[in-house]
Design an enzyme around this catalytic site. Structure first.
Site, PDB file in Angstrom:
ATOM      1  N   PRO A 131      -6.583  41.180  12.461  1.00 22.86           N
ATOM      2  CA  PRO A 131      -7.220  42.031  11.459  1.00 22.86           C
ATOM      3  C   PRO A 131      -8.626  41.539  11.146  1.00 22.86           C
ATOM      4  CG  PRO A 131      -5.090  41.213  10.677  1.00 22.86           C
ATOM      5  CD  PRO A 131      -5.407  40.499  11.931  1.00 22.86           C
ATOM      6  N   GLU A 132      -9.609  42.402  11.365  1.00 24.37           N
ATOM      7  CA  GLU A 132     -10.989  42.131  10.962  1.00 24.37           C
ATOM      8  C   GLU A 132     -11.320  43.180   9.901  1.00 24.37           C
ATOM      9  OE1 GLU A 132     -13.525  41.553  14.415  1.00 24.37           O
ATOM     10  OE2 GLU A 132     -11.803  40.990  15.626  1.00 24.37           O
TER      11      GLU A 132
END
Length: 285
Positions: free
Chosen positions: A2-3
Site C-alpha cells: 500500500p502506497e
DNA sequence: CGCAGGCCCTGGTAGC
DNA sequence: TGCTACCAGGGCCTGC
C-alpha cells in the site's frame, strides 16, 4: 505494497463506514500489531472504549482516526495490512490482529495483517496531526505541499533520486511501485544523483509523481494479489496501467525495449534501458 | 547531522 | 512429493 493511492482508497471507504460511530470495545489479537503503543494492549483498548470516531485522515501512507477525546487511532498498513468492515459474527480472518466493535451493533472494523509490518497505536492528543508522524513530509496531494521547497530539498541531497523519492521525510506516500512509475514517466534512472538534477527536471519529476498517484487513486490503487484490498475487500485496477514496475522483459510502452530489472536498495527496480540510461557519474554517498 | 544498510515478518513459489 | 531457499518491502534503528 500500500502506497498513497491504496491508503487513500482505504481512507475514503473507511470514512463513510466509521465516521460518527462510537467504539464499544477493542480486542487486540496479536501484540505485534500494537507494538508502537508502548503502554500495551489493555491500555490501547481502554483509551478507545466509549470514544466516537470523528473522521479518517491521511498523510503519506499513514491513516488516523480523530476521536472525540482529542486522541487518534494512528495506523500504517505496512506491506500487507488491511482495514476491513465486517458484519458482526463474520468468521475471523486467519490474520485478524485487532477488532473494533461499535456501540450501534453495526459492522466491525478489523485490522488484518499477514506479514505484521503494519500496526496501530493511540496517539495522545493526535486528532489534528499525530506527533508520531510530524516528522513525515506532507504528501504531494496535500494542498500545502510546497513544490519549490521540495525541489530545493531534493537538490540539496547527496543521494540517488529513487532513494530520495522513497524518503518519507522529503516527500511522503511514494513507495517502490510509484517511484518506478514516476521515474519511467520522467525518463530518469533511479540512480541519478539528486544534486545533478536541474530545477526544471526536478519539477517535471514531481509532476509525474503527482500524476501517477492521482491516476492510481482514481482506479482504486494497484493490486497484485489479495493482500491489498479496500474496506469492502475489493482490489484496485491500476496494475493494468503500470509501465515499469513488475514488467521485466516486457516491451517499454514508449520504445519497445524490454524493461530491465535491477537490484536496488535490497529490492527490485524496473526501468527501460533505453529511455532511462544508467547515469555515467553515480551519486556521492 | 546526513546517509546507508540491517532487520522485522509470513505465505507463495521456484528449484532440487 | 517434500523440503529448503528465496522473494515481496516500509519504517525504525544503528552505525559510520
Amino acid at each position: 505494497m500500500p502506497e498513497l493511492p491504496e491508503v487513500e482508497t482505504v481512507r475514503q471507504g473507511l470514512r463513510t463506514w466509521v465516521t460518527g460511530r462510537r467504539i464499544e470495545t477493542v480486542e487486540v489479537r496479536h501484540p505485534r500489531a500494537i507494538r508502537r503503543h508502548a503502554p500495551g494492549a489493555s491500555h490501547f483498548a481502554a483509551m478507545l472504549a466509549g470514544r466516537t470516531v470523528l473522521d479518517v485522515r491521511r498523510r503519506g501512507k499513514y491513516l488516523w482516526l480523530p476521536l472525540d477525546s482529542g486522541d487518534a487511532v494512528l495506523g500504517h498498513l505496512g506491506m500487507s495490512g488491511q482495514l476491513l468492515m465486517q458484519p458482526p459474527g463474520t468468521p475471523d480472518e486467519p490474520h485478524l490482529r485487532v477488532r473494533f466493535v461499535f456501540a450501534d451493533g453495526g459492522p466491525e472494523l478489523r485490522f488484518v495483517d499477514q506479514r505484521t509490518f503494519g500496526g496501530l497505536t493511540v496517539s495522545e492528543g493526535g486528532a489534528e496531526l499525530p506527533a508520531e508522524i510530524a516528522h513525515i513530509a506532507r504528501d504531494p496531494m496535500d494542498p500545502e505541499f510546497s513544490d519549490a521547497d521540495f525541489v530545493a530539498a531534493l537538490r540539496r541531497r547527496r543521494t540517488e533520486v529513487k532513494r530520495a523519492l522513497l524518503d518519507q521525510t522529503l516527500i511522503s506516500g511514494v513507495g517502490n511501485i510509484y517511484a518506478d512509475e514516476a521515474l519511467w514517466r520522467a525518463r530518469l534512472h533511479g540512480a541519478r544523483p539528486t544534486d545533478a538534477l536541474t530545477r526544471p527536471a526536478a519539477l517535471r519529476l514531481l509532476g509525474h509523481v503527482r500524476d501517477v498517484l492521482a491516476a492510481a487513486t482514481k482506479q482504486g490503487g494497484t493490486s497484485f494479489d489479495a493482500l491489498y484490498v479496500n474496506v469492502n475487500g475489493e482490489s484496485g485496477y491500476f496494475d493494468r496501467s503500470l509501465s515499469a514496475y513488475g514488467r521485466e522483459g516486457l516491451p517499454c510502452h514508449r520504445c519497445g525495449t524490454p524493461i530491465r530489472r535491477e537490484a536496488f536498495m535490497n529490492r527490485s527496480s524496473f526501468s527501460c534501458p533505453r529511455c532511462q540510461p544508467r547515469p555515467r557519474i553515480p551519486a556521492r554517498g
